[in-house]
Design a protein around this motif. Structure first.
Motif, PDB file in Angstrom:
ATOM      1  N   VAL A 105       0.823  -1.215   0.000  1.00 36.37           N
ATOM      2  CA  VAL A 105       0.000   0.000   0.000  1.00 36.37           C
ATOM      3  C   VAL A 105       0.860   1.270   0.000  1.00 36.37           C
ATOM      4  O   VAL A 105       0.560   2.239  -0.697  1.00 36.37           O
ATOM      5  CB  VAL A 105      -0.921  -0.002   1.255  1.00 36.37           C
ATOM      6  CG1 VAL A 105      -1.731   1.282   1.342  1.00 36.37           C
ATOM      7  CG2 VAL A 105      -1.831  -1.225   1.255  1.00 36.37           C
ATOM      8  N   SER A 106       1.950   1.249   0.793  1.00 37.45           N
ATOM      9  CA  SER A 106       2.745   2.476   0.989  1.00 37.45           C
ATOM     10  C   SER A 106       4.065   2.412   0.227  1.00 37.45           C
ATOM     11  O   SER A 106       4.659   1.338   0.095  1.00 37.45           O
ATOM     12  CB  SER A 106       3.040   2.657   2.483  1.00 37.45           C
ATOM     13  OG  SER A 106       1.839   2.716   3.205  1.00 37.45           O
ATOM     14  N   LYS A 107       4.517   3.579  -0.210  1.00 37.84           N
ATOM     15  CA  LYS A 107       5.781   3.639  -0.964  1.00 37.84           C
ATOM     16  C   LYS A 107       6.892   4.188  -0.069  1.00 37.84           C
ATOM     17  O   LYS A 107       6.744   5.256   0.531  1.00 37.84           O
ATOM     18  CB  LYS A 107       5.622   4.554  -2.175  1.00 37.84           C
ATOM     19  CG  LYS A 107       4.714   3.965  -3.239  1.00 37.84           C
ATOM     20  CD  LYS A 107       4.968   4.614  -4.589  1.00 37.84           C
ATOM     21  CE  LYS A 107       4.136   4.028  -5.708  1.00 37.84           C
ATOM     22  NZ  LYS A 107       3.178   3.003  -5.379  1.00 37.84           N
ATOM     23  N   TYR A 108       7.985   3.461  -0.011  1.00 34.74           N
ATOM     24  CA  TYR A 108       9.149   3.885   0.767  1.00 34.74           C
ATOM     25  C   TYR A 108      10.366   3.187   0.175  1.00 34.74           C
ATOM     26  O   TYR A 108      10.231   2.247  -0.620  1.00 34.74           O
ATOM     27  CB  TYR A 108       8.991   3.511   2.254  1.00 34.74           C
ATOM     28  CG  TYR A 108       8.741   2.035   2.480  1.00 34.74           C
ATOM     29  CD1 TYR A 108       9.787   1.135   2.628  1.00 34.74           C
ATOM     30  CD2 TYR A 108       7.435   1.533   2.515  1.00 34.74           C
ATOM     31  CE1 TYR A 108       9.552  -0.219   2.800  1.00 34.74           C
ATOM     32  CE2 TYR A 108       7.192   0.178   2.685  1.00 34.74           C
ATOM     33  CZ  TYR A 108       8.257  -0.689   2.827  1.00 34.74           C
ATOM     34  OH  TYR A 108       8.025  -2.036   2.984  1.00 34.74           O
ATOM     35  N   GLU A 109      11.549   3.668   0.583  1.00 33.97           N
ATOM     36  CA  GLU A 109      12.775   3.070   0.036  1.00 33.97           C
ATOM     37  C   GLU A 109      13.545   2.380   1.160  1.00 33.97           C
ATOM     38  O   GLU A 109      13.637   2.920   2.272  1.00 33.97           O
ATOM     39  CB  GLU A 109      13.638   4.194  -0.564  1.00 33.97           C
ATOM     40  CG  GLU A 109      14.898   3.709  -1.244  1.00 33.97           C
ATOM     41  CD  GLU A 109      15.883   4.848  -1.553  1.00 33.97           C
ATOM     42  OE1 GLU A 109      17.043   4.544  -1.833  1.00 33.97           O
ATOM     43  OE2 GLU A 109      15.479   6.030  -1.473  1.00 33.97           O
ATOM     44  N   VAL A 110      14.078   1.197   0.861  1.00 34.55           N
ATOM     45  CA  VAL A 110      14.940   0.515   1.838  1.00 34.55           C
ATOM     46  C   VAL A 110      16.369   0.564   1.315  1.00 34.55           C
ATOM     47  O   VAL A 110      16.624   0.218   0.158  1.00 34.55           O
ATOM     48  CB  VAL A 110      14.508  -0.957   2.046  1.00 34.55           C
ATOM     49  CG1 VAL A 110      15.511  -1.688   2.941  1.00 34.55           C
ATOM     50  CG2 VAL A 110      13.116  -1.031   2.661  1.00 34.55           C
ATOM     51  N   ARG A 111      17.285   1.044   2.167  1.00 29.50           N
ATOM     52  CA  ARG A 111      18.707   1.057   1.791  1.00 29.50           C
ATOM     53  C   ARG A 111      19.446   0.082   2.698  1.00 29.50           C
ATOM     54  O   ARG A 111      19.759   0.415   3.854  1.00 29.50           O
ATOM     55  CB  ARG A 111      19.292   2.457   1.966  1.00 29.50           C
ATOM     56  CG  ARG A 111      18.752   3.443   0.956  1.00 29.50           C
ATOM     57  CD  ARG A 111      19.449   4.787   1.094  1.00 29.50           C
ATOM     58  NE  ARG A 111      18.774   5.790   0.290  1.00 29.50           N
ATOM     59  CZ  ARG A 111      18.801   7.094   0.543  1.00 29.50           C
ATOM     60  NH1 ARG A 111      19.468   7.548   1.597  1.00 29.50           N
ATOM     61  NH2 ARG A 111      18.165   7.947  -0.235  1.00 29.50           N
TER      62      ARG A 111
END
Ligand code: FAD
Length: 388
Positions: free
Chosen positions: A192-198
């Motif tokens: 559902v949600s957009k985020y970035e994993v580094r």
């Protein structure tokens, strides 16, 4: 007082040990050398029903209304005998799911807990930030309500399982001026949600990374617990899970001792096995005693939680966490010394344990923070002196 496990608990311990001996230990060096999830092992654990112990019965688990701390300790002690990475993935599922278990709405529990119980979904809990580690209440990721969605901005760090998690319990502040009382927990769903994993690497690899939130939208109904109660959600979760970190440390120390005893019985120097040297025996006695003390400490804290004898197990849980993780470090270091130069050779097992034993003294609250908690709880037990 009864020091015996129930028949079910004995069976559980034996089953996990057998699985670890067959499927984890033979390839532990490979599993612990990379942050890739060993999905085949996860599948075996799921088929055995191990993830069910993290979840209450009503939601597809086998916990009686709650997470069972004793079973969790039994499982983690055995898993960490095999691989700290396998243990960490399992434990993080508990960390991610337990907040939903104790603070979720019926709808949230029905949606997220059954797939975790089946081992179909991994969970993550993301509290730490660059400027808010031990002082987690100082976090600065913001959450602002916009219509039917919360909009999150900020950067989280040390989020274990973040790359693969199907659900992330994440913490942000709705009002920084309120300190801990502004912190709110959210269920973040990657579908559902957009985020970035580094991702980044740590001494003993596991899936861990930063989570970058840029106008990340989370549906309003995904607030976990009440707005402003997130810090309590996090502390309640850590209170219970910390005991099991102690159990994992005991398992790691026990495995180090087991393989070291085999080693000193077969390694001959000065015409006899090292095991026949009194200085070796002195160390073995120290280590076995410390491991025994640690095991009793963790099982007691877990029993206290499950029996409901006491409302709060914060004191015993923090004691078990700091003492056992420090104890495991001492044990692994002594064991490595007894392996001599082979202790640091990459083809031998001790270096893997030496790398693995370090992080548990840091995560879920460092040793220093556990001692702050222990002292705080201890002082509460003594009445203030009457002022003259
Ligand atoms: C392998 C690993 C996995 C992790 N996984 C997660 C995760 O899944 N989710 C998550 O949210 N976080 C996770 N963490 C973060 C972890 O909880 C923090 O690293 C920890 O709480 C310490 O915070 P910090 O690293 O910022 O150190 P700091 O808070 O900067 O502390 C540095 C040192 O100062 C000491 N110190 C701090 N305050 C005091 C005080 N009041 N008195 C005395 N000494 C003090 C500390 O004990 C420490 O020795 C993980 C960390 C590691 C290493």
């Amino acid at each position: 007082m009864n020091f015996e496990f129930t028949d079910e608990q004995k069976e559980l311990k034996a089953k996990v040990r057998d699985m670890v001996d067959k499927h984890v230990l033979p390839r532990a060096a490979q599993i612990d050398s990379t942050s890739e999830i060993p999905w085949d092992v996860m599948k075996i654990m799921a088929d055995m029903g191990l993830f069910k112990f993290l979840i209450p019965e009503e939601y597809g688990g086998s916990g009686k209304g709650d997470l069972r701390a004793l079973e969790l300790s039994i499982i983690r002690e055995e898993l960490s005998r095999g691989s700290c990475q396998v243990d960490a993935i399992y434990a993080l599922n508990g960390l991610g799911s337990y907040s939903i278990t104790h603070s979720g709405t019926e709808e949230q529990k029905r949606k997220y807990l059954p797939p975790i119980a089946k081992g179909e979904m991994l969970a993550c809990m993301s509290l730490s930030e660059k400027n808010a580690g031990s002082d987690a209440a100082a976090l600065s990721t913001t959450a602002v309500l916009d219509g039917n969605e919360w909009v999150l901005n900020g950067e989280k760090i040390f989020a274990s399982n973040s790359k693969v998690a199907g659900v992330i319990v994440i913490f942000a502040t709705v009002d920084k001026s309120k300190g801990a009382n502004g912190i709110t927990a959210f269920i973040m769903d990657p579908k559902v949600s957009k985020y970035e994993v580094r991702p980044f690497q740590v001494l003993s690899p596991h899936d861990i990374g930063e989570i970058i939130l840029k106008d990340t939208r989370i549906p309003k109904e995904n607030v976990l617990g009440e707005v402003g109660h997130g810090f309590r959600v996090a502390m309640k979760t850590l209170d219970v899970l910390r005991t099991s970190v102690g159990a994992a440390a005991v398992g790691l120390a026990q495995y180090a001792l087991d393989i070291t005893i085999e080693r000193v019985k077969s390694r001959v120097q000065f015409g006899k096995p090292l095991a026949e040297q009194q200085i070796t025996q002195d160390r073995l006695a120290d280590m076995a005693t410390e491991i025994n003390a640690g095991r009793l400490m963790t099982l007691y804290a877990a029993w206290l939680k499950d029996s409901g004898t006491r409302k709060s197990v914060t004191l015993e849980s923090s004691m078990a966490k700091w003492w056992c993780t420090e104890m495991a470090q001492r044990v692994v270091d002594k064991c490595l010394q007894m392996w001599g130069g082979y202790g640091v050779m990459m083809d031998y097992p001790m270096q893997r344990l030496y790398r693995a034993v370090r992080a548990p003294r840091l995560y879920e609250g460092t040793t220093e923070i556990q001692k702050v908690i222990v002292a705080r709880e201890l002082l509460k037990l003594y009445p203030d002196p009457v002022k003259a």
